[in-house]
Design an enzyme around this catalytic site. Structure first.
Site, PDB file in Angstrom:
ATOM      1  N   ALA A 186      63.186  54.364  21.778  1.00  0.00           N
ATOM      2  CA  ALA A 186      61.749  54.056  21.715  1.00  0.00           C
ATOM      3  C   ALA A 186      61.222  53.785  23.119  1.00  0.00           C
ATOM      4  O   ALA A 186      60.624  52.751  23.391  1.00  0.00           O
ATOM      5  CB  ALA A 186      61.520  52.852  20.807  1.00  0.00           C
ATOM      6  N   GLY A 187      61.482  54.726  24.029  1.00  0.00           N
ATOM      7  CA  GLY A 187      61.055  54.535  25.416  1.00  0.00           C
ATOM      8  C   GLY A 187      59.785  55.287  25.748  1.00  0.00           C
ATOM      9  O   GLY A 187      58.956  55.548  24.867  1.00  0.00           O
ATOM     10  N   GLU A 237      60.586  67.523  26.791  1.00  0.00           N
ATOM     11  CA  GLU A 237      59.230  66.972  26.787  1.00  0.00           C
ATOM     12  C   GLU A 237      58.630  67.120  28.186  1.00  0.00           C
ATOM     13  O   GLU A 237      59.265  66.763  29.163  1.00  0.00           O
ATOM     14  CB  GLU A 237      59.296  65.485  26.373  1.00  0.00           C
ATOM     15  CG  GLU A 237      57.955  64.857  26.194  1.00  0.00           C
ATOM     16  CD  GLU A 237      56.996  65.747  25.432  1.00  0.00           C
ATOM     17  OE1 GLU A 237      57.230  65.986  24.240  1.00  0.00           O
ATOM     18  OE2 GLU A 237      56.009  66.228  26.023  1.00  0.00           O
ATOM     19  N   ARG A 281      46.806  82.297  43.154  1.00  0.00           N
ATOM     20  CA  ARG A 281      48.252  82.409  42.933  1.00  0.00           C
ATOM     21  C   ARG A 281      48.940  81.065  43.168  1.00  0.00           C
ATOM     22  O   ARG A 281      50.019  80.803  42.674  1.00  0.00           O
ATOM     23  CB  ARG A 281      48.858  83.447  43.880  1.00  0.00           C
ATOM     24  CG  ARG A 281      48.400  84.865  43.579  1.00  0.00           C
ATOM     25  CD  ARG A 281      48.784  85.787  44.704  1.00  0.00           C
ATOM     26  NE  ARG A 281      48.204  85.345  45.981  1.00  0.00           N
ATOM     27  CZ  ARG A 281      48.459  85.926  47.140  1.00  0.00           C
ATOM     28  NH1 ARG A 281      49.275  86.942  47.214  1.00  0.00           N
ATOM     29  NH2 ARG A 281      47.881  85.469  48.250  1.00  0.00           N
ATOM     30  N   PHE A 317      56.908  61.193  46.150  1.00  0.00           N
ATOM     31  CA  PHE A 317      56.882  61.125  44.685  1.00  0.00           C
ATOM     32  C   PHE A 317      57.874  60.087  44.183  1.00  0.00           C
ATOM     33  O   PHE A 317      58.875  59.801  44.820  1.00  0.00           O
ATOM     34  CB  PHE A 317      57.145  62.493  44.047  1.00  0.00           C
ATOM     35  CG  PHE A 317      58.465  63.139  44.408  1.00  0.00           C
ATOM     36  CD1 PHE A 317      59.662  62.699  43.860  1.00  0.00           C
ATOM     37  CD2 PHE A 317      58.493  64.220  45.281  1.00  0.00           C
ATOM     38  CE1 PHE A 317      60.870  63.312  44.179  1.00  0.00           C
ATOM     39  CE2 PHE A 317      59.704  64.843  45.620  1.00  0.00           C
ATOM     40  CZ  PHE A 317      60.891  64.380  45.065  1.00  0.00           C
ATOM     41  N   CYS A 328      61.743  61.030  36.639  1.00  0.00           N
ATOM     42  CA  CYS A 328      62.211  62.406  36.393  1.00  0.00           C
ATOM     43  C   CYS A 328      62.520  63.237  37.634  1.00  0.00           C
ATOM     44  O   CYS A 328      63.572  63.857  37.711  1.00  0.00           O
ATOM     45  CB  CYS A 328      61.168  63.143  35.564  1.00  0.00           C
ATOM     46  SG  CYS A 328      61.215  62.644  33.851  1.00  0.00           S
ATOM     47  N   GLN A 363      63.319  62.999  40.941  1.00  0.00           N
ATOM     48  CA  GLN A 363      64.546  62.871  41.735  1.00  0.00           C
ATOM     49  C   GLN A 363      65.780  63.113  40.858  1.00  0.00           C
ATOM     50  O   GLN A 363      66.694  63.848  41.233  1.00  0.00           O
ATOM     51  CB  GLN A 363      64.600  61.489  42.377  1.00  0.00           C
ATOM     52  CG  GLN A 363      65.928  61.233  43.030  1.00  0.00           C
ATOM     53  CD  GLN A 363      65.825  60.314  44.222  1.00  0.00           C
ATOM     54  OE1 GLN A 363      64.867  60.352  44.985  1.00  0.00           O
ATOM     55  NE2 GLN A 363      66.819  59.487  44.389  1.00  0.00           N
ATOM     56  N   LYS A 364      65.767  62.506  39.674  1.00  0.00           N
ATOM     57  CA  LYS A 364      66.927  62.609  38.780  1.00  0.00           C
ATOM     58  C   LYS A 364      67.194  64.070  38.396  1.00  0.00           C
ATOM     59  O   LYS A 364      68.334  64.535  38.422  1.00  0.00           O
ATOM     60  CB  LYS A 364      66.648  61.774  37.526  1.00  0.00           C
ATOM     61  CG  LYS A 364      67.788  61.697  36.551  1.00  0.00           C
ATOM     62  CD  LYS A 364      67.412  60.876  35.339  1.00  0.00           C
ATOM     63  CE  LYS A 364      66.560  61.682  34.378  1.00  0.00           C
ATOM     64  NZ  LYS A 364      66.219  60.947  33.148  1.00  0.00           N
TER      65      LYS A 364
HETATM   66  C1  UDX Z   1      56.716  64.386  35.687  1.00  0.00           C
HETATM   67  C2  UDX Z   1      56.204  65.756  35.248  1.00  0.00           C
HETATM   68  O1  UDX Z   1      54.864  65.937  35.707  1.00  0.00           O
HETATM   69  C3  UDX Z   1      56.261  65.881  33.728  1.00  0.00           C
HETATM   70  O2  UDX Z   1      55.889  67.189  33.337  1.00  0.00           O
HETATM   71  C4  UDX Z   1      57.680  65.593  33.261  1.00  0.00           C
HETATM   72  O3  UDX Z   1      57.750  65.646  31.843  1.00  0.00           O
HETATM   73  C5  UDX Z   1      58.150  64.242  33.754  1.00  0.00           C
HETATM   74  O4  UDX Z   1      58.032  64.174  35.188  1.00  0.00           O
HETATM   75  P1  UDX Z   1      55.701  61.928  35.787  1.00  0.00           P
HETATM   76  O5  UDX Z   1      56.898  61.618  36.618  1.00  0.00           O
HETATM   77  O6  UDX Z   1      55.383  61.039  34.637  1.00  0.00           O
HETATM   78  O7  UDX Z   1      55.828  63.407  35.170  1.00  0.00           O
HETATM   79  O8  UDX Z   1      54.394  61.952  36.712  1.00  0.00           O
HETATM   80  P2  UDX Z   1      53.744  63.012  37.724  1.00  0.00           P
HETATM   81  O9  UDX Z   1      52.289  63.032  37.484  1.00  0.00           O
HETATM   82  O10 UDX Z   1      54.428  64.305  37.706  1.00  0.00           O
HETATM   83  O11 UDX Z   1      53.958  62.297  39.142  1.00  0.00           O
HETATM   84  C6  UDX Z   1      55.241  62.128  39.716  1.00  0.00           C
HETATM   85  C7  UDX Z   1      55.103  61.564  41.114  1.00  0.00           C
HETATM   86  O12 UDX Z   1      54.544  62.525  42.017  1.00  0.00           O
HETATM   87  C8  UDX Z   1      54.208  60.323  41.207  1.00  0.00           C
HETATM   88  O13 UDX Z   1      54.789  59.384  42.083  1.00  0.00           O
HETATM   89  C9  UDX Z   1      52.918  60.875  41.776  1.00  0.00           C
HETATM   90  O14 UDX Z   1      52.161  59.914  42.463  1.00  0.00           O
HETATM   91  C10 UDX Z   1      53.446  61.949  42.718  1.00  0.00           C
HETATM   92  N1  UDX Z   1      52.476  63.011  43.018  1.00  0.00           N
HETATM   93  C11 UDX Z   1      51.995  63.806  42.014  1.00  0.00           C
HETATM   94  C12 UDX Z   1      52.086  63.222  44.330  1.00  0.00           C
HETATM   95  O15 UDX Z   1      52.527  62.525  45.247  1.00  0.00           O
HETATM   96  N2  UDX Z   1      51.207  64.241  44.605  1.00  0.00           N
HETATM   97  C13 UDX Z   1      50.709  65.057  43.630  1.00  0.00           C
HETATM   98  O16 UDX Z   1      49.919  65.970  43.955  1.00  0.00           O
HETATM   99  C14 UDX Z   1      51.116  64.828  42.293  1.00  0.00           C
HETATM  100  P1  ADP Z   2      62.739  57.608  28.660  1.00  0.00           P
HETATM  101  O1  ADP Z   2      61.842  57.436  29.842  1.00  0.00           O
HETATM  102  O2  ADP Z   2      63.630  58.833  28.768  1.00  0.00           O
HETATM  103  O3  ADP Z   2      62.032  57.554  27.350  1.00  0.00           O
HETATM  104  P2  ADP Z   2      63.622  54.848  28.380  1.00  0.00           P
HETATM  105  O4  ADP Z   2      64.642  54.145  29.206  1.00  0.00           O
HETATM  106  O5  ADP Z   2      62.190  54.452  28.500  1.00  0.00           O
HETATM  107  O6  ADP Z   2      63.814  56.400  28.697  1.00  0.00           O
HETATM  108  O7  ADP Z   2      64.005  54.732  26.833  1.00  0.00           O
HETATM  109  C1  ADP Z   2      65.247  55.053  26.303  1.00  0.00           C
HETATM  110  C2  ADP Z   2      65.518  54.101  25.125  1.00  0.00           C
HETATM  111  O8  ADP Z   2      66.660  54.592  24.419  1.00  0.00           O
HETATM  112  C3  ADP Z   2      65.852  52.664  25.513  1.00  0.00           C
HETATM  113  O9  ADP Z   2      64.906  51.798  24.916  1.00  0.00           O
HETATM  114  C4  ADP Z   2      67.273  52.436  24.945  1.00  0.00           C
HETATM  115  O10 ADP Z   2      67.437  51.129  24.404  1.00  0.00           O
HETATM  116  C5  ADP Z   2      67.324  53.471  23.841  1.00  0.00           C
HETATM  117  N1  ADP Z   2      68.669  53.892  23.408  1.00  0.00           N
HETATM  118  C6  ADP Z   2      69.752  54.203  24.161  1.00  0.00           C
HETATM  119  N2  ADP Z   2      70.778  54.607  23.376  1.00  0.00           N
HETATM  120  C7  ADP Z   2      70.342  54.550  22.084  1.00  0.00           C
HETATM  121  C8  ADP Z   2      70.917  54.849  20.804  1.00  0.00           C
HETATM  122  N3  ADP Z   2      72.168  55.311  20.686  1.00  0.00           N
HETATM  123  N4  ADP Z   2      70.157  54.650  19.696  1.00  0.00           N
HETATM  124  C9  ADP Z   2      68.893  54.196  19.801  1.00  0.00           C
HETATM  125  N5  ADP Z   2      68.290  53.921  20.957  1.00  0.00           N
HETATM  126  C10 ADP Z   2      68.988  54.093  22.104  1.00  0.00           C
END
Ligand code: UDX
Ligand code: ADP
Length: 479
Positions: free
Chosen positions: A11-12, A160, A259, A271, A275, A277-278
């Site tokens: 539920a994150g 997602e 383009r 950034f 997501c 960096q990972k």
């Molecule tokens: C990102 C992707 O956009 C999304 O599609 C994916 O599912 C998850 O990772 P998120 O990390 O939530 O989403 O935010 P995002 O709007 O992409 O911004 C990421 C970072 O880049 C932020 O720190 C933002 O400030 C920075 N950023 C974004 C910039 O520095 N410049 C930009 O032009 C856009």
């Molecule tokens: P994300 O950004 O990918 O949604 P989060 O860290 O916000 O990641 O959420 C992940 C959630 O998944 C955490 O709340 C964690 O407690 C939960 N979690 C991890 N393993 C399990 C599991 N086996 N069953 C149910 N929930 C889990």
């Protein structure tokens, strides 16, 4: 078969909003979001949700208790569901093989083992969390090695693409939904069923189906491309500062090319977020494992440039303050990794704050949505400092920007919250130490008028000369 019951493990930031929107758009489906954390589930069932996301409260309020449920009863959730989303966390490994690069799949594996143990009927298991390529194979192996008689599994990849801060809109108006499955009759059937869920509100032409591996790699590729654009424009911001060009003008001119397009060309302090960096590290690790060192090095550069940008900005702050910031009071405006979220994962503000604290500064931090405890947690974490008590002593967290700024030598703006544009900077100038500095890491303030008020202003990708700013303001005053 139609899908009648969905269970989501996790539920994150991904599982919560995604399932809330599915519940909103599919009143015929009962959606249960499960988590092992009692605290998290209690928050989802309370008035104050565990994450801040514009529009989320309204969606949850509409559906909770009707066809949307938050529960710690994972066993029940799994047993009842036709379809299970796995939305658990996939952090980067901190030790062992692939340390610092590969994804730690222990939560994914844990979720798969729970399903294998508890399921008593056929399930479609959907990997929703961002995972390394071939993670579905791991889930598949665990499930199929532990199958009970009469229970069959289909594993799908359905990454997602929502961004935090705009998650609800991104979910409601998704550019595309991507579903990957096995190339078998049963696989195709499972893909069709998940398509049916999304077809409740997404145009079929925007629902793309493919094989599992392409789907997994597409998610990493999309994030790598987005991050690469930011590193590209950030690299040019350094050139702009050295030459007198303005990075916003360069981005505007470049982005007009259809383009290239105008989005994601905003130079910044780098950034952050859970997501980019990972996922790039995942991609790099994959390339290394596949013996593709040149490809790995190519993507590594996107991260190196991002680190360089954060360091370059912080160095500018320290150098401007006469290279001595010991005991200087500095206000940090914004701590989340971007506006409209309370999430601090990989926030560039952490790097900035850590470096300033190491130089002995006293930080006064304000963020509209990040909880105070979360700021302390990030800045006293063992990966940040070996002297947490010393850091803690030098951090004060405030409830308003004005109280954070009063009496400081400098403002360092780290997150582009709209409210920072609306502050009364004339009033602020009066209550700051002089000379008063503003370092705008997000290029959101009106720099010419700040210079006119007397501030020393520095930003990203633009050299601000006092003379030019006064001229731009039409002021007669002598610089
Ligand atoms: C990102 C992707 O956009 C999304 O599609 C994916 O599912 C998850 O990772 P998120 O990390 O939530 O989403 O935010 P995002 O709007 O992409 O911004 C990421 C970072 O880049 C932020 O720190 C933002 O400030 C920075 N950023 C974004 C910039 O520095 N410049 C930009 O032009 C856009
Ligand atoms: P994300 O950004 O990918 O949604 P989060 O860290 O916000 O990641 O959420 C992940 C959630 O998944 C955490 O709340 C964690 O407690 C939960 N979690 C991890 N393993 C399990 C599991 N086996 N069953 C149910 N929930 C889990």
């Amino acid at each position: 078969m139609v899908i009648e019951k969905i269970c989501c493990l996790g539920a994150g930031y991904v599982g919560g909003p995604t399932c809330s929107v599915i519940a909103l758009k599919c009143p015929d489906i009962r959606v249960t979001v499960c988590d092992m954390s009692v605290e998290r589930i209690n928050q989802w069932n309370s008035e104050k949700l565990p994450i801040y996301e514009p529009g989320l409260d309204e969606v949850v309020q509409k559906c909770r208790g009707k066809n949307l449920f938050f529960s710690t009863d994972i066993a029940k959730g799994i047993r009842e569901a036709d379809l299970i989303f796995i939305s658990v966390n996939t952090p980067t490994k901190l030790y062992g093989n692939g340390k610092g690069r590969a994804a730690d799949l222990k939560y994914i594996e844990g979720a798969a083992r729970m399903i294998a143990e508890l399921a008593t009927s056929n399930k479609i298991v959907v990997e929703k969390s961002t995972v390394p390529v071939k993670a579905a194979e791991i889930i598949m192996k665990i499930l199929r090695a532990n199958t009970k008689p009469g229970v069959e599994y289909q594993i799908l990849s359905n990454p997602e693409f929502l961004a935090e801060g705009s998650a609800i809109v991104d979910l409601l108006e998704a550019d595309r939904v991507l579903i990957g499955g096995e190339d078998t009759a049963e696989g195709h059937e499972a893909v069709k069923k998940l398509c049916w869920v999304y077809e409740h509100w997404i145009d079929t032409k925007n629902i793309l189906t493919t094989n599992t591996w392409s789907s997994e790699l597409s998610k990493l590729a999309a994030n790598a491309f987005l991050a690469q654009r930011i590193s590209s424009i950030n690299s040019l911001s350094a050139v702009c500062e050295a030459t007198g060009a303005d990075v916003s003008e360069v981005a505007r001119a470049v982005g007009k090319d259809s383009r290239i397009g105008p989005k994601f060309l905003e130079a910044s302090i780098g950034f952050g977020g859970s997501c980019f960096q990972k996922d790039i590290l995942n991609l790099i690790y994959l390339c290394e494992c596949l013996n593709l060192p040149e490809v790995a090095a190519y993507w590594q550069q996107v991260i190196d440039l991002n680190d360089y940008q954060k360091t370059r900005f912080t160095r500018k702050v320290i150098e401007s303050l006469f290279n001595t910031i010991t005991d200087k009071k500095i206000a940090i405006l914004g701590f989340s990794f971007k506006k409209n979220t309370g999430d601090t994962r990989e926030s560039p503000a952490i790097h900035v704050a850590k470096t300033l604290l190491e130089e002995g500064a006293k930080l006064h931090i304000y963020d509209p949505k990040v909880e105070h405890d979360q700021i302390f947690f990030e800045l006293t974490h063992p990966s940040i400092t070996s002297e947490p008590e010393l850091f803690r002593k030098n951090i004060q967290i405030h409830n308003t920007a004005y109280s954070a700024i009063a009496g400081t030598h400098a403002i360092v703006l780290c997150t582009e919250w709209d409210e920072f544009k609306e502050l009364d900077y004339k009033k602020i100038y009066d209550v700051m130490m002089k000379p008063a500095y503003i370092f705008d890491g997000r290029k959101i303030l009106d720099h010419d008028s700040l210079v006119n008020m007397g501030f020393h202003v520095q930003t990203i990708g633009k050299r601000l000369s006092r003379t030019n700013s006064l001229r731009a303001q039409g002021s007669q005053a002598q610089p």
